[in-house]
Scaffold this motif. Structure first.
Motif, mmCIF file in Angstrom:
data_model
loop_
_atom_site.group_PDB
_atom_site.id
_atom_site.type_symbol
_atom_site.label_atom_id
_atom_site.label_comp_id
_atom_site.label_asym_id
_atom_site.label_seq_id
_atom_site.Cartn_x
_atom_site.Cartn_y
_atom_site.Cartn_z
ATOM 1 N N LEU A 1 32.441 33.529 37.445
ATOM 2 C CA LEU A 1 31.045 33.297 37.084
ATOM 3 C C LEU A 1 30.394 34.581 36.566
ATOM 4 C CD1 LEU A 1 28.558 31.492 37.011
ATOM 5 C CD2 LEU A 1 28.139 32.079 39.413
ATOM 6 N N ILE A 2 30.713 35.711 37.192
ATOM 7 C CA ILE A 2 30.142 36.985 36.751
ATOM 8 C C ILE A 2 30.545 37.290 35.315
ATOM 9 C CG2 ILE A 2 30.347 39.493 37.061
ATOM 10 C CD1 ILE A 2 30.307 38.947 40.089
ATOM 11 N N PHE A 3 31.811 37.063 34.981
ATOM 12 C CA PHE A 3 32.234 37.381 33.615
ATOM 13 C C PHE A 3 31.808 36.319 32.617
ATOM 14 C CE2 PHE A 3 34.435 40.835 35.514
ATOM 15 C CZ PHE A 3 34.513 41.766 34.492
ATOM 16 N N LEU A 4 31.524 35.117 33.080
ATOM 17 C CA LEU A 4 30.879 34.152 32.194
ATOM 18 C C LEU A 4 29.471 34.635 31.838
ATOM 19 C CD1 LEU A 4 31.933 30.703 33.721
ATOM 20 C CD2 LEU A 4 32.535 31.593 31.456
ATOM 21 N N ALA B 1 53.173 39.593 34.288
ATOM 22 C CA ALA B 1 51.769 39.255 34.029
ATOM 23 C C ALA B 1 50.911 40.506 33.877
ATOM 24 C CB ALA B 1 51.228 38.379 35.165
ATOM 25 N N SER B 2 51.083 41.474 34.757
ATOM 26 C CA SER B 2 50.247 42.670 34.742
ATOM 27 C C SER B 2 50.485 43.516 33.501
ATOM 28 C CB SER B 2 50.512 43.505 36.000
ATOM 29 O OG SER B 2 50.169 42.789 37.155
ATOM 30 N N VAL B 3 51.757 43.756 33.177
ATOM 31 C CA VAL B 3 52.067 44.567 32.001
ATOM 32 C C VAL B 3 51.627 43.846 30.727
ATOM 33 C CG1 VAL B 3 53.906 45.613 30.641
ATOM 34 C CG2 VAL B 3 53.961 45.758 33.128
ATOM 35 N N VAL C 1 39.795 39.340 31.785
ATOM 36 C CA VAL C 1 39.335 39.374 33.177
ATOM 37 C C VAL C 1 38.967 37.967 33.642
ATOM 38 C CG1 VAL C 1 37.729 40.422 34.811
ATOM 39 C CG2 VAL C 1 38.446 41.703 32.791
ATOM 40 N N LEU C 2 38.283 37.222 32.788
ATOM 41 C CA LEU C 2 37.908 35.845 33.121
ATOM 42 C C LEU C 2 39.143 34.979 33.340
ATOM 43 C CD1 LEU C 2 35.798 33.597 33.408
ATOM 44 C CD2 LEU C 2 35.845 33.353 30.913
ATOM 45 N N PHE C 3 40.145 35.146 32.496
ATOM 46 C CA PHE C 3 41.394 34.385 32.641
ATOM 47 C C PHE C 3 42.054 34.660 33.987
ATOM 48 C CE2 PHE C 3 46.072 34.609 32.254
ATOM 49 C CZ PHE C 3 46.342 33.255 32.049
ATOM 50 N N ALA C 4 42.144 35.936 34.381
ATOM 51 C CA ALA C 4 42.763 36.295 35.656
ATOM 52 C C ALA C 4 41.990 35.693 36.830
ATOM 53 C CB ALA C 4 42.840 37.810 35.797
ATOM 54 N N ALA C 5 40.661 35.693 36.743
ATOM 55 C CA ALA C 5 39.842 35.136 37.826
ATOM 56 C C ALA C 5 40.072 33.633 37.968
ATOM 57 C CB ALA C 5 38.368 35.429 37.568
ATOM 58 N N LEU C 6 40.144 32.932 36.858
ATOM 59 C CA LEU C 6 40.356 31.481 36.905
ATOM 60 C C LEU C 6 41.749 31.134 37.436
ATOM 61 C CD1 LEU C 6 38.673 30.407 33.543
ATOM 62 C CD2 LEU C 6 37.797 30.066 35.865
ATOM 63 N N ILE D 1 51.273 30.911 39.595
ATOM 64 C CA ILE D 1 49.854 31.012 39.256
ATOM 65 C C ILE D 1 49.213 32.281 39.802
ATOM 66 C CG2 ILE D 1 47.635 29.832 39.362
ATOM 67 C CD1 ILE D 1 49.169 27.229 39.901
ATOM 68 N N VAL D 2 49.369 32.531 41.100
ATOM 69 C CA VAL D 2 48.682 33.649 41.755
ATOM 70 C C VAL D 2 49.030 35.014 41.143
ATOM 71 C CG1 VAL D 2 48.481 34.912 43.943
ATOM 72 C CG2 VAL D 2 48.306 32.424 43.916
ATOM 73 N N PRO D 3 50.265 35.254 40.662
ATOM 74 C CA PRO D 3 50.526 36.560 40.041
ATOM 75 C C PRO D 3 49.578 36.903 38.899
ATOM 76 C CG PRO D 3 52.589 35.460 40.506
ATOM 77 C CD PRO D 3 51.513 34.470 40.810
ATOM 78 N N PHE D 4 49.147 35.904 38.135
ATOM 79 C CA PHE D 4 48.175 36.160 37.068
ATOM 80 C C PHE D 4 46.792 36.428 37.668
ATOM 81 C CE2 PHE D 4 51.553 33.974 34.851
ATOM 82 C CZ PHE D 4 51.611 34.645 33.629
ATOM 83 N N GLY D 5 46.473 35.740 38.768
ATOM 84 C CA GLY D 5 45.223 36.022 39.451
ATOM 85 C C GLY D 5 45.225 37.406 40.071
ATOM 86 N N GLY D 6 46.383 37.856 40.524
ATOM 87 C CA GLY D 6 46.484 39.187 41.102
ATOM 88 C C GLY D 6 46.177 40.290 40.104
ATOM 89 N N ALA D 7 46.332 39.986 38.814
ATOM 90 C CA ALA D 7 46.022 40.977 37.778
ATOM 91 C C ALA D 7 44.528 41.231 37.652
ATOM 92 C CB ALA D 7 46.577 40.509 36.435
ATOM 93 N N LEU D 8 43.687 40.430 38.336
ATOM 94 C CA LEU D 8 42.245 40.628 38.264
ATOM 95 C C LEU D 8 41.854 42.019 38.750
ATOM 96 C CD1 LEU D 8 39.380 39.533 37.783
ATOM 97 C CD2 LEU D 8 39.401 38.651 40.127
ATOM 98 N N PHE D 9 42.522 42.522 39.762
ATOM 99 C CA PHE D 9 42.217 43.850 40.297
ATOM 100 C C PHE D 9 42.366 44.918 39.209
ATOM 101 C CE2 PHE D 9 43.407 47.803 42.477
ATOM 102 C CZ PHE D 9 42.393 47.912 43.415
ATOM 103 N N GLY D 10 43.543 44.957 38.581
ATOM 104 C CA GLY D 10 43.781 45.948 37.538
ATOM 105 C C GLY D 10 42.927 45.720 36.310
#
Length: 391
Positions: free
Chosen positions: A174-177, A52-54, A70-75, A100-109
């Motif tokens: 919400l911030i990226f929306l 997911a990250s790469v 970024v919005l996708f990772a947050a959702l 699911i969470v591995p894609f959310g974890g990409a929000l940091f990067g």
């Protein structure tokens, strides 16, 4: 923009602060996973997170608008942690962490990649220092959330902390929306080219070896991060509230040191500072093995904060310079390091966890942190000058 980016990193840090200290407790004590099963789950989650990250990092340098990723990772983070909160079970835990969470974890990067690309395009003279400031905001979230999460876990159920994390991910979304409605916030391939960055072909040998050193130190961080809450409860006789206090105190002390390391990076080379942080963290690990009470652990957080403040901020800028002109792909290396560290630490945890306690984990973590510092030092002291004398 800086306020919104800082708020996003605060929410992102909140999601980590609410769940990381209690993930092992929820899985092992709450759902009945064995240490081996939990280690296997972490390994699978790490592998999915690597892909997911790469993948997202590769796309971020080629899409017309980084905000969408970024919005996708947050959702995805909100969906994964929300699933555990709404329907806590072994199946939901496995689906969340392995799919699911591995894609959310990409929000940091992705957040730091977007921020670096934004400042490179709009305010290049402030770019590197602003990354340090944003990392400090991320640390600040650990001051507020761990005591709250500890109170929630102790008063209600440990799975309720996942509701806090899901809400934090929704805050980032919400911030990226909001940012999607701001034309000046658009950062994509056009803005990257306009900033004058030319893409490089690959990673220099010294940097590649340096990344190995960063991975080893990160394994030490992840291993101790997994074992510390369990050791506080199982070996030292603490409570869930003590786990929250330990996490919050460490984060509070990190804030001034994060800023201090940021100023130090303006004068000294980042890899040199990371080497010192790795050695300091090894000292903390060795001293942790001698702790016999919660008070001992809390006193040691001063040393921990000095080291972790540098190890969680300096590698961001260090890795973002790995591939010139590919800030998104370079930033994804941060996630790759985290994922590899998670994978390796999960394997070590599965092999070493036993009924005798978790103290041996800290001896191993101390050795790995020392080894990582040595590898990073040799990478730039021996290989770097030999292959790139012009630098």
């Amino acid at each position: 923009m800086t306020t919104l980016l800082a708020a996003n990193l605060f929410f992102n840090g909140t999601s980590y602060a609410a769940t990381l200290p209690y993930a092992g407790i929820a899985a092992i004590d709450g759902l009945g996973f064995s240490s081996g099963d939990y280690a296997l789950l972490l390994s699978i989650s790490a592998l999915v997170g690597l892909v997911a990250s790469v993948g997202l990092g590769f796309l971020s340098d080629r899409v017309g608008d980084r905000r969408v990723l970024v919005l996708f990772a947050a959702l995805m983070g909100a969906l994964g942690f929300g699933l555990i909160y709404v329907a806590p079970s072994s199946l939901s835990y496995i689906i969340a962490y392995c799919v699911i969470v591995p894609f959310g974890g990409a929000l940091f990067g992705q957040s730091f990649g977007y921020a670096r690309a934004y400042y490179n395009a709009r305010q290049p003279e402030r770019a590197e220092f602003m990354i340090t400031v944003l990392r400090m905001v991320f640390s600040a979230s650990w001051v507020l959330m761990p005591p709250i999460a500890g109170w929630v876990a102790a008063t209600y159920k440990v799975f309720d902390v996942y509701g806090l994390a899901a809400a934090a991910y929704l805050g980032s979304a919400l911030i990226f929306l909001i940012l999607l409605r701001e034309p000046m916030a658009r950062i994509g391939t056009a803005e990257t080219k306009a900033s004058g960055e030319a893409a490089a072909d690959g990673i220099a040998p010294a940097m590649l070896m340096g990344i190995v050193g960063i991975v080893l130190i990160s394994v030490a961080l992840r291993l101790s991060g997994t074992a510390a809450p369990l050791a506080i409860i199982g070996d030292i006789g603490g409570t869930l509230a003590d786990v929250g206090l330990y996490s919050g105190l460490a984060a509070l002390l990190e804030i001034p040191f994060t800023l201090a390391w940021g100023f130090a990076a303006l004068r000294w080379r980042k890899h040199t500072l990371i080497v010192w942080c790795g050695l300091i963290y090894a000292l903390y690990m060795f001293l942790f093995t001698q702790a016999h009470s919660v008070s001992d652990v809390l006193w040691l957080q001063l040393i921990n904060a000095i080291a972790v403040a540098g190890l969680m901020s300096l590698p961001i800028s260090y890795l973002q310079e790995a591939i010139h002109g590919r800030v998104g792909l370079s930033t994804s290396l941060l996630d790759v390091v985290f994922v590899l560290a998670g994978l390796l630490s999960a394997g070590i945890f599965g092999l070493m966890a036993s009924s005798t306690g978790y103290v041996p984990m800290f001896w191993i973590a101390g050795v790995l942190s020392t080894l990582g510092a040595v590898v990073l030092f040799l990478a730039h002291r021996v290989i770097g000058p030999r292959v790139a004398p012009a630098n």
